[in-house]
Design an enzyme around this catalytic site. Sequence first.
Site, mmCIF file in Angstrom:
data_model
loop_
_atom_site.group_PDB
_atom_site.id
_atom_site.type_symbol
_atom_site.label_atom_id
_atom_site.label_comp_id
_atom_site.label_asym_id
_atom_site.label_seq_id
_atom_site.Cartn_x
_atom_site.Cartn_y
_atom_site.Cartn_z
ATOM 1 N N GLU B 60 0.806 -1.223 0.000
ATOM 2 C CA GLU B 60 0.000 0.000 0.000
ATOM 3 C C GLU B 60 0.835 1.266 0.000
ATOM 4 O OE1 GLU B 60 -0.700 -2.639 1.855
ATOM 5 O OE2 GLU B 60 -2.630 -3.236 1.027
ATOM 6 N N ILE B 87 -4.945 2.001 4.837
ATOM 7 C CA ILE B 87 -4.263 3.283 4.676
ATOM 8 C C ILE B 87 -3.205 3.460 5.770
ATOM 9 C CG2 ILE B 87 -5.885 4.668 6.061
ATOM 10 C CD1 ILE B 87 -4.019 5.749 2.849
ATOM 11 N N HIS B 129 -11.123 -4.334 9.014
ATOM 12 C CA HIS B 129 -11.672 -4.260 7.651
ATOM 13 C C HIS B 129 -13.028 -3.561 7.623
ATOM 14 C CE1 HIS B 129 -8.794 -7.570 6.933
ATOM 15 N NE2 HIS B 129 -8.950 -7.402 5.651
#
Lengths: 319, 323
Positions: B60, B87, B129
């Site tokens: 990521e 993130i 999640h």
Amino acid sequence: MSPDKKTLVKMYETMSRIRLFETKLQEFFAAGRIPGFVHLYIGEEAVATGACAGLTNADKITSTHRGHGHLIAKGGDLKLMMAEIFGRKTGYCKGKGGSMHIADFDLGILGANGIVGGGGPLALGSALASKYSKTNAVTVCFFGDGASNQGTTQEALNMASAWKLPLVFVNENNGYGISCPQCKSMAVTDIADRAAAYDMPGVVVDGNDVLAVFEAVTEAVKRARHGEGPSLIECKTYRWRGHFEGDACTYRCDEELKEWMAKDPIPRMEEKLLESGVLKKKDVEAIRARIEQEVKDAVDFAEGSPLPSPAELLEDVYA
Amino acid sequence: MSKKTYLQALNEALRQEMERDDKVFIIGEDVGRFGGCFGVTQGLFTQFGEGRVMDTPITESAIVGTAAGAAASGLRPVAELMFVDFIGVAMDQLFNQACKMRFMFGGKAKVPMTLRMPQGAGIGAAAQHSQSLEAWFMHIPGLKVVIPSTPYDAKGLLISAIRDDNPVVFLEHKLLYGVEGEVPDESYTIDLGKADVKREGADVTIVATSLMVHTALAAAEKLAAEGISAEVVDPRSLQPLDKATILASVEKTHALVIAHEAVGFAGPGAEIAAMVAEEGLEFLDAPIRRVAAPFCPVPFSPPLEQAYIPGVDDIFNAVKTIR
Ligand SMILES: Cc1ncc(C[n+]2csc(CCOP(=O)(O)OP(=O)(O)O)c2C)c(N)n1
Ligand SMILES: [Mg+2]
């Protein structure tokens, strides 16, 4: 080091326990009885089993999103696992974690992880704590081929080596990170080659051969315990199921799956044990019957357990 | 105009922008042939090829950084993270790199990147999640934060986000992907920073975002049955924030309830409440109420998760305390 008879039988049992537990989960998921995501480990049982067979309860592991096998191999309680996966109050994490977040600190299981690559740095901390407190414990960090590309994983490899921490990195290379084949996500063929960059031993083993995994990890654990630092063991294996239950697996072909199913680690081990006379056919049947009963008991326990109540939401946010 | 799902609307926005501007490309995990974790990029790989729909390793930090670097180099990337929760792995590349370049470099850089991420609970995906992190992003100068609630808004806002010359975080809700609505077939934009009144009312203003817009509309229906007329305002972007529309609504209704799925403490509602308190206190005849998730991680077990997500009754009851 080759394992004694007791260890051999235990490894066979552990692999069977993982398989039967997860086969049950597969069934339940298909029947819509399990909420959330389930990532099955079926086909990869030899990795967790071989890696954990030589560990003690004082030794630690960090696990992944595909964690049931690691937990069972480290001695996890099937009842508490099943209850957690069913979201029950009696589960390992009071129903708050689910399949992807099971931990048992008493058994050295520092938790499955929903973040790919999340385990490497935690394993550093665990290994540092052992060194700091001179407990002699070793930490095993399980991670996938996909996870090996995360910065966090590479940071962990580097620091473990620089600090000579008692850590063993066990890479489960099943060839894919979701739909992404290894060849598209990295230029190397062997993830173990990356060990050279950190000046630690890097070994490739057949991840469907529980004895090969056991030997390689046992050797690495010995090194780690003696203060000689970390190792990277790459176990080549394959997941039989989709990435998660419900994944149509459009990104791989049936032949590949069949090829790997022929290398099923459990019958391979069974044959060896029968051939060498460690087990007789009736022992094998008895083991299977016993484990089937364990799984059934776990299901009964889970189904008979209460769901958590909303009042519990705000519990355990802080210590 | 035809009926499309939120997911199809997003997909159409991506396709039309890629057809229109060859500097637009997609980058993320499993966004190629697989079509994205939730299917938003379905079919784009076939149409545009791997040169413009790029599957990355699981990385990521590199995804966000690559988007930022490519944007600063003249391209217009649309990056996808599978879940907003990831993130955390990439935050530096977003908030220290992408969002600061322009200012730090005295206006020299331009970073026209869009970062799409699904948020929200409701699918049993548990603590890592299921989060709603819009408040994190609202706190970053240099970043725009877009959070659509309908298929129509999703398409127009995504096209605007892609054409915007700044980093834009585009927050989708996984429970909205299947929601249907009228969506024009042709390309169109919706200005970032323009709220939309989703239902007109006279007695109370409910400012709601994302999935909570739908929950608020259901609550408004229930309130109507009791003779309370609720106005539902969807800011659609939290940065920039359309203060004028919110203030005008509160001036009319004299009461404000804010509903979002992010946790309440220091959540987006705190900023909206503070803004109204600073700029429109005299419009209010009752205390401001916030409806939000409790201050805990998202739980796994279905009864806990259901209790966690603000529901119709939570909004209804909050209104009833002031109306
Ligand atoms: C930080 C982060 N990125 C992406 C994901 C989504 N995701 C979950 S599992 C997975 C693939 C992991 O591949 P690998 O490490 O090879 O493990 P495997 O699933 O093959 O066991 C991905 C991309 C995630 N959970 N966390
Ligand atoms: Mg893998």
